[in-house]
Design a protein around this motif. Structure first.
Motif, PDB file in Angstrom:
ATOM      1  N   LEU A 195       0.832  -1.207   0.000  1.00 23.04           N
ATOM      2  CA  LEU A 195       0.000   0.000   0.000  1.00 23.04           C
ATOM      3  C   LEU A 195       0.862   1.251   0.000  1.00 23.04           C
ATOM      4  CD1 LEU A 195      -2.838  -0.293   2.678  1.00 23.04           C
ATOM      5  CD2 LEU A 195      -3.113   0.254   0.258  1.00 23.04           C
ATOM      6  N   LEU A 196       1.771   1.265   0.963  1.00 28.88           N
ATOM      7  CA  LEU A 196       2.587   2.458   1.153  1.00 28.88           C
ATOM      8  C   LEU A 196       4.050   2.037   1.162  1.00 28.88           C
ATOM      9  CD1 LEU A 196       2.236   5.515   1.843  1.00 28.88           C
ATOM     10  CD2 LEU A 196       2.426   4.876   4.237  1.00 28.88           C
ATOM     11  N   ASP A 197       4.856   2.744   0.364  1.00 26.47           N
ATOM     12  CA  ASP A 197       6.270   2.396   0.255  1.00 26.47           C
ATOM     13  C   ASP A 197       7.079   3.690   0.380  1.00 26.47           C
ATOM     14  OD1 ASP A 197       8.692   1.307  -0.247  1.00 26.47           O
ATOM     15  OD2 ASP A 197       8.255   0.629  -2.293  1.00 26.47           O
ATOM     16  N   ILE A 198       7.655   3.885   1.527  1.00 22.02           N
ATOM     17  CA  ILE A 198       8.415   5.115   1.776  1.00 22.02           C
ATOM     18  C   ILE A 198       9.892   4.783   1.630  1.00 22.02           C
ATOM     19  CG2 ILE A 198       8.851   6.964   3.426  1.00 22.02           C
ATOM     20  CD1 ILE A 198       6.150   6.133   4.721  1.00 22.02           C
ATOM     21  N   GLN A 199      10.516   5.475   0.676  1.00 23.96           N
ATOM     22  CA  GLN A 199      11.882   5.108   0.300  1.00 23.96           C
ATOM     23  C   GLN A 199      12.871   6.222   0.614  1.00 23.96           C
ATOM     24  OE1 GLN A 199      11.188   4.504  -3.871  1.00 23.96           O
ATOM     25  NE2 GLN A 199      10.422   2.408  -3.606  1.00 23.96           N
ATOM     26  N   ASP A 200      13.736   5.949   1.546  1.00 27.36           N
ATOM     27  CA  ASP A 200      14.900   6.800   1.819  1.00 27.36           C
ATOM     28  C   ASP A 200      14.555   8.288   1.889  1.00 27.36           C
ATOM     29  OD1 ASP A 200      17.514   7.225   2.382  1.00 27.36           O
ATOM     30  OD2 ASP A 200      18.151   7.329   0.285  1.00 27.36           O
ATOM     31  N   LEU A 201      13.548   8.585   2.666  1.00 29.20           N
ATOM     32  CA  LEU A 201      13.019   9.947   2.700  1.00 29.20           C
ATOM     33  C   LEU A 201      13.900  10.877   3.532  1.00 29.20           C
ATOM     34  CD1 LEU A 201      10.383  10.883   1.369  1.00 29.20           C
ATOM     35  CD2 LEU A 201       9.282  10.698   3.592  1.00 29.20           C
ATOM     36  N   GLN A 202      14.157  12.044   2.955  1.00 28.25           N
ATOM     37  CA  GLN A 202      14.835  13.099   3.714  1.00 28.25           C
ATOM     38  C   GLN A 202      13.951  14.340   3.652  1.00 28.25           C
ATOM     39  OE1 GLN A 202      18.342  15.064   2.116  1.00 28.25           O
ATOM     40  NE2 GLN A 202      19.392  14.762   4.063  1.00 28.25           N
ATOM     41  N   VAL A 203      13.595  14.878   4.817  1.00 33.02           N
ATOM     42  CA  VAL A 203      12.612  15.954   4.889  1.00 33.02           C
ATOM     43  C   VAL A 203      13.127  17.089   5.769  1.00 33.02           C
ATOM     44  CG1 VAL A 203      10.331  16.555   5.817  1.00 33.02           C
ATOM     45  CG2 VAL A 203      10.629  14.423   4.560  1.00 33.02           C
TER      46      VAL A 203
ATOM     47  N   GLU B  46      15.426  11.603   8.065  1.00 33.60           N
ATOM     48  CA  GLU B  46      16.569  11.222   7.228  1.00 33.60           C
ATOM     49  C   GLU B  46      16.672   9.710   7.162  1.00 33.60           C
ATOM     50  OE1 GLU B  46      20.172  13.348   8.086  1.00 33.60           O
ATOM     51  OE2 GLU B  46      20.609  13.140   5.951  1.00 33.60           O
ATOM     52  N   ASN B  47      16.938   9.194   5.972  1.00 28.30           N
ATOM     53  CA  ASN B  47      17.000   7.731   5.767  1.00 28.30           C
ATOM     54  C   ASN B  47      15.751   7.048   6.300  1.00 28.30           C
ATOM     55  OD1 ASN B  47      19.665   7.876   4.781  1.00 28.30           O
ATOM     56  ND2 ASN B  47      20.422   7.898   6.889  1.00 28.30           N
ATOM     57  N   PHE B  48      14.616   7.655   6.083  1.00 29.40           N
ATOM     58  CA  PHE B  48      13.380   7.077   6.601  1.00 29.40           C
ATOM     59  C   PHE B  48      12.805   6.092   5.578  1.00 29.40           C
ATOM     60  CE2 PHE B  48       9.055   6.474   7.693  1.00 29.40           C
ATOM     61  CZ  PHE B  48       8.967   6.662   9.066  1.00 29.40           C
ATOM     62  N   ASN B  49      12.666   4.853   6.000  1.00 31.08           N
ATOM     63  CA  ASN B  49      12.135   3.799   5.122  1.00 31.08           C
ATOM     64  C   ASN B  49      11.020   3.062   5.842  1.00 31.08           C
ATOM     65  OD1 ASN B  49      14.085   3.472   2.670  1.00 31.08           O
ATOM     66  ND2 ASN B  49      15.404   3.772   4.455  1.00 31.08           N
ATOM     67  N   LEU B  50       9.932   2.794   5.128  1.00 30.88           N
ATOM     68  CA  LEU B  50       8.834   2.017   5.728  1.00 30.88           C
ATOM     69  C   LEU B  50       7.955   1.463   4.612  1.00 30.88           C
ATOM     70  CD1 LEU B  50       7.270   1.240   8.372  1.00 30.88           C
ATOM     71  CD2 LEU B  50       5.955   3.329   8.069  1.00 30.88           C
TER      72      LEU B  50
ATOM     73  N   LEU C 114      13.580  16.527   0.403  1.00 28.67           N
ATOM     74  CA  LEU C 114      14.868  16.763  -0.250  1.00 28.67           C
ATOM     75  C   LEU C 114      15.334  15.527  -0.999  1.00 28.67           C
ATOM     76  CD1 LEU C 114      16.638  18.568   2.740  1.00 28.67           C
ATOM     77  CD2 LEU C 114      15.320  19.595   0.872  1.00 28.67           C
ATOM     78  N   LYS C 115      14.858  14.376  -0.568  1.00 22.03           N
ATOM     79  CA  LYS C 115      15.360  13.135  -1.142  1.00 22.03           C
ATOM     80  C   LYS C 115      14.335  12.033  -0.902  1.00 22.03           C
ATOM     81  CE  LYS C 115      19.331  10.316  -0.466  1.00 22.03           C
ATOM     82  NZ  LYS C 115      20.319   9.956   0.540  1.00 22.03           N
ATOM     83  N   GLY C 116      14.336  11.024  -1.760  1.00 17.61           N
ATOM     84  CA  GLY C 116      13.498   9.856  -1.540  1.00 17.61           C
ATOM     85  C   GLY C 116      12.145   9.967  -2.212  1.00 17.61           C
ATOM     86  N   ASN C 117      11.294   9.008  -1.919  1.00 18.17           N
ATOM     87  CA  ASN C 117       9.991   8.958  -2.580  1.00 18.17           C
ATOM     88  C   ASN C 117       8.947   8.349  -1.653  1.00 18.17           C
ATOM     89  OD1 ASN C 117       8.138   9.269  -4.627  1.00 18.17           O
ATOM     90  ND2 ASN C 117       9.302   8.113  -6.144  1.00 18.17           N
ATOM     91  N   ILE C 118       7.692   8.687  -1.917  1.00 19.11           N
ATOM     92  CA  ILE C 118       6.570   8.061  -1.201  1.00 19.11           C
ATOM     93  C   ILE C 118       5.652   7.467  -2.252  1.00 19.11           C
ATOM     94  CG2 ILE C 118       4.645   8.399   0.406  1.00 19.11           C
ATOM     95  CD1 ILE C 118       5.966  11.090   1.197  1.00 19.11           C
ATOM     96  N   LEU C 119       5.546   6.150  -2.274  1.00 17.27           N
ATOM     97  CA  LEU C 119       4.656   5.494  -3.226  1.00 17.27           C
ATOM     98  C   LEU C 119       3.407   5.025  -2.496  1.00 17.27           C
ATOM     99  CD1 LEU C 119       7.118   3.160  -5.222  1.00 17.27           C
ATOM    100  CD2 LEU C 119       6.649   5.592  -5.575  1.00 17.27           C
TER     101      LEU C 119
ATOM    102  N   GLU D 274       1.753   1.963  -5.501  1.00 19.18           N
ATOM    103  CA  GLU D 274       2.791   1.909  -6.544  1.00 19.18           C
ATOM    104  C   GLU D 274       3.035   3.216  -7.292  1.00 19.18           C
ATOM    105  OE1 GLU D 274       3.266  -1.942  -8.726  1.00 19.18           O
ATOM    106  OE2 GLU D 274       1.180  -2.179  -8.100  1.00 19.18           O
ATOM    107  N   LYS D 275       2.306   4.287  -6.935  1.00 19.56           N
ATOM    108  CA  LYS D 275       2.529   5.569  -7.635  1.00 19.56           C
ATOM    109  C   LYS D 275       3.067   6.614  -6.666  1.00 19.56           C
ATOM    110  CE  LYS D 275      -1.030   5.199 -11.177  1.00 19.56           C
ATOM    111  NZ  LYS D 275      -2.118   4.394 -10.563  1.00 19.56           N
ATOM    112  N   SER D 276       3.988   7.420  -7.155  1.00 25.23           N
ATOM    113  CA  SER D 276       4.534   8.477  -6.313  1.00 25.23           C
ATOM    114  C   SER D 276       3.449   9.519  -6.023  1.00 25.23           C
ATOM    115  CB  SER D 276       5.705   9.162  -7.010  1.00 25.23           C
ATOM    116  OG  SER D 276       6.127  10.256  -6.220  1.00 25.23           O
ATOM    117  N   ILE D 277       3.363   9.942  -4.769  1.00 29.35           N
ATOM    118  CA  ILE D 277       2.359  10.955  -4.419  1.00 29.35           C
ATOM    119  C   ILE D 277       2.993  12.320  -4.165  1.00 29.35           C
ATOM    120  CG2 ILE D 277       0.628   9.344  -3.503  1.00 29.35           C
ATOM    121  CD1 ILE D 277       1.659  10.143  -0.669  1.00 29.35           C
ATOM    122  N   LEU D 278       4.287  12.431  -4.420  1.00 26.06           N
ATOM    123  CA  LEU D 278       4.985  13.678  -4.059  1.00 26.06           C
ATOM    124  C   LEU D 278       4.372  14.907  -4.711  1.00 26.06           C
ATOM    125  CD1 LEU D 278       8.774  12.695  -3.965  1.00 26.06           C
ATOM    126  CD2 LEU D 278       7.063  12.672  -2.152  1.00 26.06           C
ATOM    127  N   GLU D 279       3.860  14.755  -5.929  1.00 28.08           N
ATOM    128  CA  GLU D 279       3.310  15.915  -6.640  1.00 28.08           C
ATOM    129  C   GLU D 279       1.792  16.048  -6.456  1.00 28.08           C
ATOM    130  OE1 GLU D 279       5.338  18.046  -8.094  1.00 28.08           O
ATOM    131  OE2 GLU D 279       7.042  16.764  -7.563  1.00 28.08           O
TER     132      GLU D 279
END
Ligand code: ADP
Ligand code: MG
Length: 254
Positions: free
Chosen positions: A7-15, A24-28, A62-67, A70-75
């Motif tokens: 459902l939710l894939d948080i990849q290497d997030l830096q905020v 930083e380096n937040f993954n879940l 600043l870095k990473g992605n939130i899916l 399976e789709k990025s929601i950043l925008e």
């Protein structure tokens, strides 16, 4: 398990916020049917994490992605994220003077209906649905005529958040300290509401300080956050150990 279950894939997030890096380096990763608990000391970034997923504009990624599915929601705007099925119950629910709870709930509900080209409900139809759902969180219909959260007790605000969740029927829910400040009866009511709501297609992230909540809601994973990232993941046992030893001792001995 296939990727479709993710459902939710948080990849290497830096905020950051105002040039301070908070996460930083937040993954879940949260799969369908899973309840995750996030614990951690004050200021470790738990509320920041929840607001970033909901799309709070004050934070910069600043870095990473939130899916999500399976789709990025950043925008994607916070409103659209909500329509798509992402829900955040606030640690500090806001009061909205001048707006009745009933209107607020109906407008939120209908906004989602509109987004999916489904028929909107008129006030009479909505009243029927909302009064049914209010029973699930032991709320009296009198709360419909009051302004959103205005003068509500801490526990009533939290129940109102869960009512919103049940009405909007999201796929992924982040509940930020929904248990804080609740007496034992209110805690049981809220837990029952959450457990009834949960099913194999949904995911829930519970942010909590207390193992007490986890006596009623059984998470598959317990994560511990420190300084903006998850530093340890375990089962319910980890929460019990934390309750006994506290953060300091647990991490000194592990
Ligand atoms: P938690 O929910 O785990 O207690 P928060 O996510 O609320 O933690 O806060 C994480 C950190 O971010 C804290 O140290 C807090 O002071 C900091 N923070 C939050 N907002 C701002 C801001 N506008 N400017 C600078 N630091 C902030
Ligand atoms: Mg917080």
């Amino acid at each position: 398990m296939s990727r479709k279950d993710l459902l939710l894939d948080i990849q290497d997030l830096q905020v950051s916020i105002e040039n301070n890096i908070i996460l930083e380096n937040f993954n879940l990763k949260v799969k369908k049917g899973e309840i995750h608990a996030i614990m951690g000391t004050n200021g470790s970034g738990k509320s920041t994490f929840s607001k970033v997923i909901a799309g709070h504009p004050a934070y910069s990624i600043l870095k990473g992605n939130i899916l999500f599915n399976e789709k990025s929601i950043l925008e994607i705007s916070p409103e659209e994220r909500s329509h798509l099925g992402i829900f955040l119950a606030f640690q500090y629910p806001i009061e909205i003077p001048g707006v009745s709870n009933e209107d607020f709930l109906r407008l939120s509900y209908n906004a989602k209906q509109r987004f999916f080209n489904k028929p909107e409900l008129d006030p009479i139809q909505f009243l029927q649905i909302v009064t049914e759902k209010m029973k699930l969180v032991n709320m009296s219909p009198s709360f419909l005529n009051r302004n959103v959260n205005e003068g509500f007790s801490g526990g009533e605000k939290k129940r109102n958040e869960i009512l919103q969740m049940i009405l909007l029927n999201p796929d992924i829910c982040i509940l930020d300290e929904t248990d804080s400040g609740l007496d034992i009866d209110a805690l049981k009511i809220i837990s029952k509401g959450i457990n009834n709501f949960m099913n194999q297609d949904k995911g829930i992230i519970l942010i909590t300080h207390y193992q007490r909540l986890l006596d009623y809601i059984n998470p598959k994973y317990v994560h511990v956050m420190q300084k903006g990232k998850i530093i340890k993941t375990g089962s319910l046992e980890l929460a019990k150990e934390l309750e006994k030893k506290g953060y300091q001792q647990l991490f000194e001995t592990s």
